[in-house]
Design a protein around this motif. Structure first.
Motif, PDB file in Angstrom:
ATOM      1  N   ALA A 196      15.289  48.248  14.676  1.00  0.00           N
ATOM      2  CA  ALA A 196      15.219  48.406  16.139  1.00  0.00           C
ATOM      3  C   ALA A 196      13.784  48.727  16.567  1.00  0.00           C
ATOM      4  N   ALA A 200      11.313  46.405  18.876  1.00  0.00           N
ATOM      5  CA  ALA A 200      10.664  46.899  20.098  1.00  0.00           C
ATOM      6  C   ALA A 200       9.153  46.732  20.006  1.00  0.00           C
ATOM      7  N   MET A 203       8.399  43.316  20.924  1.00  0.00           N
ATOM      8  CA  MET A 203       8.436  43.122  22.380  1.00  0.00           C
ATOM      9  C   MET A 203       7.120  43.570  23.015  1.00  0.00           C
ATOM     10  N   GLU A 208       5.631  43.316  26.705  1.00  0.00           N
ATOM     11  CA  GLU A 208       6.509  44.275  27.395  1.00  0.00           C
ATOM     12  C   GLU A 208       5.838  45.655  27.426  1.00  0.00           C
ATOM     13  N   ARG A 213      13.028  49.094  29.381  1.00  0.00           N
ATOM     14  CA  ARG A 213      13.404  47.835  28.710  1.00  0.00           C
ATOM     15  C   ARG A 213      13.432  48.026  27.192  1.00  0.00           C
ATOM     16  N   GLU A 217      16.841  47.843  24.876  1.00  0.00           N
ATOM     17  CA  GLU A 217      16.993  46.856  23.790  1.00  0.00           C
ATOM     18  C   GLU A 217      17.270  47.542  22.459  1.00  0.00           C
ATOM     19  N   HIS A 220      20.816  48.863  22.401  1.00  0.00           N
ATOM     20  CA  HIS A 220      21.741  47.737  22.238  1.00  0.00           C
ATOM     21  C   HIS A 220      21.810  47.309  20.771  1.00  0.00           C
ATOM     22  N   LEU A 221      20.639  47.191  20.160  1.00  0.00           N
ATOM     23  CA  LEU A 221      20.583  46.778  18.757  1.00  0.00           C
ATOM     24  C   LEU A 221      21.285  47.798  17.849  1.00  0.00           C
TER      25      LEU A 221
END
Ligand code: AMP
Length: 271
Positions: A196, A200, A203, A208, A213, A217, A220-221
Motif C-alpha cells: 500500500a 501511494a 501515485m 498526486e 487521495r 487509496e 482501499h488496498l
C-alpha cells in the motif's frame, strides 16, 4: 559500561551506539555497519525495555537470544554488546522518566500512550551510560527517530543522531523482530502494508499531492486483505509528525500501522 566508555574516550576514540531490543536481523546489522563506518568503537545495546511496552503488549513473549545476537553483532563490526539486566536499568526504587510531549503524541502515541516515554527514558539512560558521539536509528521506526531527535535537541545531549534506511525482505516486507510472530498465512497478508505504501509512493511520483487521495487509496488496498485491520494511515511531517494536507517533497512521510490478526506492524515511506 560507563567506565569502559570513559576509557575509550580517554584513548581518543569516537563511540557509536546502536540501541536495539535484540532478536537481531539484517536491518539491525545495517545500523551496526553504519556505526562502524562513522565511529572508532561500536556499542550495540540489547535490552528488551519493559517501560516501552503497554500492559497488554508482548513484553514477556518478545524473542530473546543473547548468544545469537552477540555473534551477529560482532560479525557486523560491533566491539561491545551491552545487555544489562532489567534490575540494573530499573532498580526497585526507580522513579525518573523522560517524556517528549509533542512529536510523541499522534500515530503510535495515540494507540500506545506510554510507549515513547519508555523509549525516551531508556535512550536517555543509554546515552548517559555509553556517552556516544553518534547514535544510529532505523527509519523503520520513523516516529521513534523523530522523538529521539527532539529529545536530543531539547535536552542538549551531545550526540549526533544518524538515520539509516529501512531494510526489507525480497518481497517488500520491512524486516522486524516481530515478523517472527507471523504464521505463513499472516506473513502473506503482512505484505499489504509495504504494498500500500509503495502504491501511494507511485501515485506521488505520478503527481498526486493530496493527502486524502493517498490515504483513501491505501485504505482501499489494505481493506482487501482479510486478516488486516488498519490502525492508522497518515501523511505527516517527518520531523514533527503533524498531519499534512499535501505532499511536500523532502518533508513528507506516509506512515501506516495495522494489525495482522494479533500481530501489530508498522511501516512508512518518505516522499
Ligand atoms: P528494535 O530492536 O526493534 O527496537 O530496533 C532497533 C533499531 O533497529 C531501531 O533503530 C529500529 O528502527 C532499527 N530497525 C528495526 N528494523 C529495521 C529495518 N527493517 N531496517 C532498518 N532499521 C531497522
Amino acid at each position: 559500561m560507563q567506565k569502559l566508555s570513559g576509557t575509550l574516550r580517554a584513548q581518543g576514540k569516537t563511540i557509536g551506539l546502536v540501541p536495539t531490543m535484540g532478536a537481531l536481523h539484517d536491518g539491525h546489522l545495517s545500523l551496526v555497519r553504519r556505526a562502524r563506518a562513522e565511529t572508532d568503537a561500536v556499542i550495540v545495546s540489547v535490552f528488551v525495555n519493559p517501560t516501552q511496552f503497554g500492559p497488554n503488549e508482548d513484553f514477556t513473549r518478545y524473542p530473546r537470544d543473547i548468544d545469537a545476537d552477540t555473534a551477529l553483532a560482532a560479525g557486523a563490526g560491533a566491539d561491545i554488546v551491552f545487555a544489562p539486566p532489567v534490575e540494573e536499568m530499573y532498580p526497585k526504587n526507580y522513579s525518573t522518566y523522560v517524556s517528549e510531549e509533542a512529536v510523541a503524541r499522534p500515530l503510535e502515541g495515540a494507540s500506545r500512550p506510554t510507549h515513547f516515554r519508555g523509549v525516551t527514558t531508556v535512550v536517555a539512560k543509554l546515552f548517559n551510560i555509553t556517552r556516544p558521539d553518534v547514535a544510529v536509528f532505523g527509519q523503520k521506526d520513523a516516529q521513534q527517530v523523530a522523538v529521539v531527535a527532539k529529545m536530543t535537541e531539547d535536552l542538549n545531549f551531545p550526540v549526533r543522531i544518524v538515520v539509516a534506511p529501512t531494510l526489507r525482505e525480497a518481497d517488500g516486507l520491512a524486516m522486524s523482530s516481530r515478523n517472527r510472530y507471523l504464521s505463513g498465512a499472516q506473513r502473506a497478508e503482512a505484505l499489504a502494508l509495504g504494498r500500500a505504501l509503495a502504491f501511494a509512493k507511485g501515485m506521488v511520483e505520478k503527481g498526486e499531492r493530496r493527502s486524502d487521495r493517498l490515504v483513501a487509496e491505501m485504505t482501499h488496498l489494505l481493506a482487501q486483505y482479510r486478516r488486516v485491520r488498519v490502525i492508522y494511515v497518515a501523511l505527516v511531517d517527518r520531523r514533527t509528525m503533524e498531519p499534512m494536507r499535501e505532499v511536500e517533497p523532502g518533508r513528507s512521510m506516509l506512515a501506516a500501522a495495522a494489525w495482522v490478526d494479533e500481530v501489530r506492524l508498522i511501516d512508512n515511506v518518505t516522499l
